[in-house]
Design a protein around this motif. Structure first.
Motif, mmCIF file in Angstrom:
data_model
loop_
_atom_site.group_PDB
_atom_site.id
_atom_site.type_symbol
_atom_site.label_atom_id
_atom_site.label_comp_id
_atom_site.label_asym_id
_atom_site.label_seq_id
_atom_site.Cartn_x
_atom_site.Cartn_y
_atom_site.Cartn_z
ATOM 1 N N UNK A 58 0.745 -1.151 0.117
ATOM 2 C CA UNK A 58 -0.092 0.105 -0.154
ATOM 3 C C UNK A 58 0.962 1.203 0.053
ATOM 4 N N UNK A 59 2.147 1.177 -0.342
ATOM 5 C CA UNK A 59 3.126 2.438 -0.445
ATOM 6 C C UNK A 59 2.876 3.174 -1.692
ATOM 7 N N UNK A 60 2.420 2.657 -2.931
ATOM 8 C CA UNK A 60 2.463 3.475 -3.861
ATOM 9 C C UNK A 60 1.492 2.645 -4.959
ATOM 10 N N UNK A 61 1.126 3.206 -5.836
ATOM 11 C CA UNK A 61 0.141 2.480 -6.959
ATOM 12 C C UNK A 61 -1.211 1.740 -6.802
ATOM 13 N N UNK A 62 -1.649 1.082 -7.349
ATOM 14 C CA UNK A 62 -2.849 0.463 -7.048
ATOM 15 C C UNK A 62 -2.995 -0.609 -7.906
ATOM 16 N N UNK A 63 -3.950 -1.824 -7.238
ATOM 17 C CA UNK A 63 -4.195 -3.141 -8.009
ATOM 18 C C UNK A 63 -4.475 -2.917 -9.231
ATOM 19 N N UNK A 64 -5.537 -2.155 -9.527
ATOM 20 C CA UNK A 64 -6.207 -1.980 -10.707
ATOM 21 C C UNK A 64 -5.202 -1.445 -12.155
ATOM 22 N N UNK A 65 -4.507 -0.532 -11.694
ATOM 23 C CA UNK A 65 -3.283 0.160 -12.707
ATOM 24 C C UNK A 65 -2.022 -0.207 -12.735
ATOM 25 N N UNK A 66 -1.689 -0.948 -11.662
ATOM 26 C CA UNK A 66 -0.020 -1.437 -11.605
ATOM 27 C C UNK A 66 -0.078 -2.913 -11.400
ATOM 28 N N UNK A 67 -0.936 -3.727 -10.731
ATOM 29 C CA UNK A 67 -0.715 -5.102 -10.477
ATOM 30 C C UNK A 67 -1.933 -5.615 -10.685
ATOM 31 N N UNK A 68 -2.734 -5.655 -11.984
ATOM 32 C CA UNK A 68 -3.772 -6.383 -12.170
ATOM 33 C C UNK A 68 -3.567 -7.849 -11.867
ATOM 34 N N UNK A 69 -2.610 -8.305 -12.124
ATOM 35 C CA UNK A 69 -2.316 -9.988 -11.630
ATOM 36 C C UNK A 69 -2.819 -10.274 -10.293
ATOM 37 N N UNK A 70 -2.943 -9.269 -9.301
ATOM 38 C CA UNK A 70 -3.224 -9.570 -7.868
ATOM 39 C C UNK A 70 -4.653 -9.737 -7.578
#
Length: 654
Positions: free
Chosen positions: A437-449
């Motif tokens: 939760x330090x930067x970015x978001x799951x939708x835009x930066x780590x969709x595989x999560x």
């Protein structure tokens, strides 16, 4: 040792032969007296630094109480007494290894090893440190030691004000050394291709609109500028005040045929410019989505050409109020400051309180020539330009080196930001940052999560409750530390620093295209391992641990080292025990509480002491839970291609 210390206040002829230290680095006295001016200058730096450090009254937690002050004139390089003086201040150097004082040769070799100095072949065919190189490296280390001591003293001065403690001051001091290890890891990696040019504001707008400008690579800090700061920057542009350089990394993907520009330094400035002109990519995406949802084809044109009218449409169509906070979070435009704003006086007074769309055609002086405001922000021929430094065709190691150099020059990226910049192209690094939760978001930066995000999102909530807020990527570091312990064989432990161990894991993943942790599905599985360990940790509550284990002061929230130790153990245990782990922990409540009272945080912050502490906690906690280390090793190796648990435990068991 006391007799040896007394020698510092004696002439050479008065020093008993039994304690006289031999000539340094194997050079004869006559030769030593013929050293170059450079060598003599280095010696003076070393002597002065040793004297300066030894005179410090207050020292970090864990330092010896039996410190002796050393006079600069008593640090002699002809008779070798510099070694004795160095021993008195060695704790300030934050070395990972103890210095071997059995002999002069052993001392020099251990010092060279601790300073990570490459040895040369000695006369007997054995590795030996080069004298001048050793002294140069030592002088550099002492310079930093004095600098970080000063930072420590500044924190200590806050104790009387109630804004700091000795422990917090010690933490500041230790953190600075931790960041240094990042800088020292790469140096002199060959020529770097960089270009210094200037871009117009319209150049940045064009790259942003074409999705070629990455304002938020995962290593970037979260946005911190309030609207007032953004307004003041725009005022500077309108007045013709030059802005500092924007630093960019050019990433060329030959296979995809694309070029992207990642903003290393200047994100806040560019964000302000793009927000003011209504061209920020995040805002444009949101408006396009609303245009489809509300069936208003020309909504984007209204947004950019008549923002006040857009706000009216929003009020009619959206159930959510367009507050100032939402505007900022959505990167929507902001107006210039209103009222008696001195920077906006004279010809600029007409701009006060207005949005860009309202002043595009207003004439202002640009280098003495009347120009429309739109000329400054929209024309490729504009005279107002921003200096840009673009790094091209650089290796990951060189990128790392560049960031380290900026640290030394005042840019102050911390160790985690440097690491994220170097490895953020890896799915594993992105997963760590987003899960923490330090930067970015799951939708835009780590969709595989996303498939497990309903579970993974608890990670940041728990860590926040444990006293690790979203600041400085501390949560990412914690997860990275646990990951390196679990997924990287640790033959280099306990001598390797935490930073270098984490980097070694990421470098392995980056260099080896067949590494299992390059696969997104495997990365997702790794994040689940970390999350499950943390979930079990939170489920059993803090009462199961001794108060002095949670925090060495016996009160307060979790300290990093203890939390990392327990998380490694519980994550490893969950790999083979699954969800039954929580019940097993509760069954061992009293045993764990009793054992954890004996797990005393090391007073010294050296890497070796920390790894030995971690190894003991992990080993004894898994033993209490009757978890077979070999079973965990096998499971980790099967799922992720490698395991570091066995090597870690062997630090304690031998």
């Amino acid at each position: 040792m006391n007799r040896l210390l007394d020698a510092l206040d004696l002439d050479e002829t008065e020093v008993p032969a039994s304690i006289r230290v031999a000539n340094p680095l194997g050079i004869g006295k006559s030769e030593a007296h013929q050293m170059t001016g450079v060598d003599t200058e280095i010696e003076r730096r070393i002597a002065d630094a040793i004297a300066d450090l030894s005179s410090t009254e207050q020292a970090p937690s864990g330092f010896s109480d039996n410190r002796v002050e050393v006079r600069s004139g008593a640090v002699d390089f002809a008779d070798g007494s510099w070694r004795t003086g160095l021993v008195e201040v060695v704790e300030w150097l934050h070395l990972d290894e103890e210095l071997n004082q059995e002999s002069d040769e052993a001392f020099d070799r251990s010092l060279a090893e601790a300073l990570e100095l490459e040895p040369r072949q000695g006369a007997a065919g054995l590795p030996a440190p080069d004298g001048s190189s050793l002294l140069q490296r030592l002088a550099e280390r002492l310079d930093r030691a004095v600098d970080f001591r000063n930072a420590f003293i500044e924190e200590v001065a806050k104790i009387d004000e109630g804004t700091a403690t000795l422990e917090s001051a010690t933490g500041v001091w230790a953190d600075k050394w931790e960041e240094v290890s990042e800088e020292d890891e790469v140096e002199g990696s060959g020529p770097i291709h960089a270009e210094a040019t200037t871009w117009t504001i319209s150049d940045f707008v064009g790259y942003a609109e074409n999705a070629e400008l990455n304002l938020s690579p995962s290593f970037q800090r979260a946005d911190v500028w309030v609207t007032t700061m953004s307004q003041q920057l725009i005022e500077s542009v309108l007045r013709g005040i030059p802005l500092p350089s924007v630093i960019i990394l050019e990433r060329v993907d030959l296979e995809a045929g694309t070029t992207a520009y990642e903003v290393v330094d200047g994100k806040q400035r560019l964000t302000a410019l793009l927000r003011f002109t209504g061209c920020h990519p995040v805002a444009l995406e949101e408006v396009r989505k609303r245009a489809v949802e509300w069936e208003i084809p020309d909504l984007l044109n209204t947004f950019q050409r008549d923002y006040p009218e857009f706000k009216k449409i929003w009020k009619k169509r959206s159930p959510e109020a367009l507050t100032a906070t939402l505007e900022r979070e959505s990167y929507f435009p902001f107006p210039l400051r209103s009222g008696e704003v001195k920077p906006l006086s004279g010809a600029l007074a007409a701009l006060r309180g207005k949005y860009y769309c309202q002043v595009r055609d207003v004439k202002i002086p640009v280098l003495g020539v009347p120009r429309a405001v739109s000329y400054v922000f929209e024309k490729s021929s504009a005279d107002y330009r921003l200096p840009v430094i673009t790094y091209k065709q650089v290796s990951d190691e060189q990128i790392h080196e560049v960031f380290s150099l900026y640290n030394k020059q005042g840019k102050h990226l911390n160790a985690e930001e440097i690491r994220n910049a170097l490895y953020h192209h890896l799915a594993f690094m992105k997963a760590l940052v987003v899960t923490a939760g330090d930067s970015g978001n799951v939708k835009d930066d780590a969709t595989f999560l996303q498939s497990e995000w309903h579970d993974l999102q608890s990670t940041q909530t728990i860590l926040n409750g444990y006293g690790f807020p979203r600041a400085g990527y501390k949560r990412t570091k914690l997860l990275s530390w646990v990951s390196a312990a679990l997924f990287l064989p640790g033959e280099a432990l306990p001598g390797r620093s935490t930073t270098n161990h984490i980097n070694a894991l990421l470098k392995r993943i980056s260099d080896d295209k067949t590494d299992r942790l390059r696969d997104q599905a495997t990365v997702l599985k790794a994040m689940v391992v970390l999350d499950k360990g943390l979930d079990a940790h939170a489920a059993i509550g803090q009462e199961i641990w001794s108060k002095t284990f949670v925090n060495s002061r016996g009160t307060g929230k979790w300290q990093e080292l203890q939390l990392v130790s327990s998380l490694i153990a519980l994550s490893a245990a969950h790999v083979v025990r699954g969800d039954a782990l929580v019940d097993e922990l509760e069954d061992k409540f009293s045993e764990i509480q009793k054992a954890s009272a004996k797990w005393v945080r090391p007073r010294k912050s050296q890497s070796k002491d920390q790894w030995e502490f971690i190894a003991r906690v992990v080993c004894e906690l898994l033993a209490l839970l009757q978890v077979d280390i070999a079973d965990v090793d096998d499971k980790l190796t099967s799922d992720f291609g490698a395991s570091g648990l066995g090597d870690l435990v062997s630090v304690h068991t031998g």
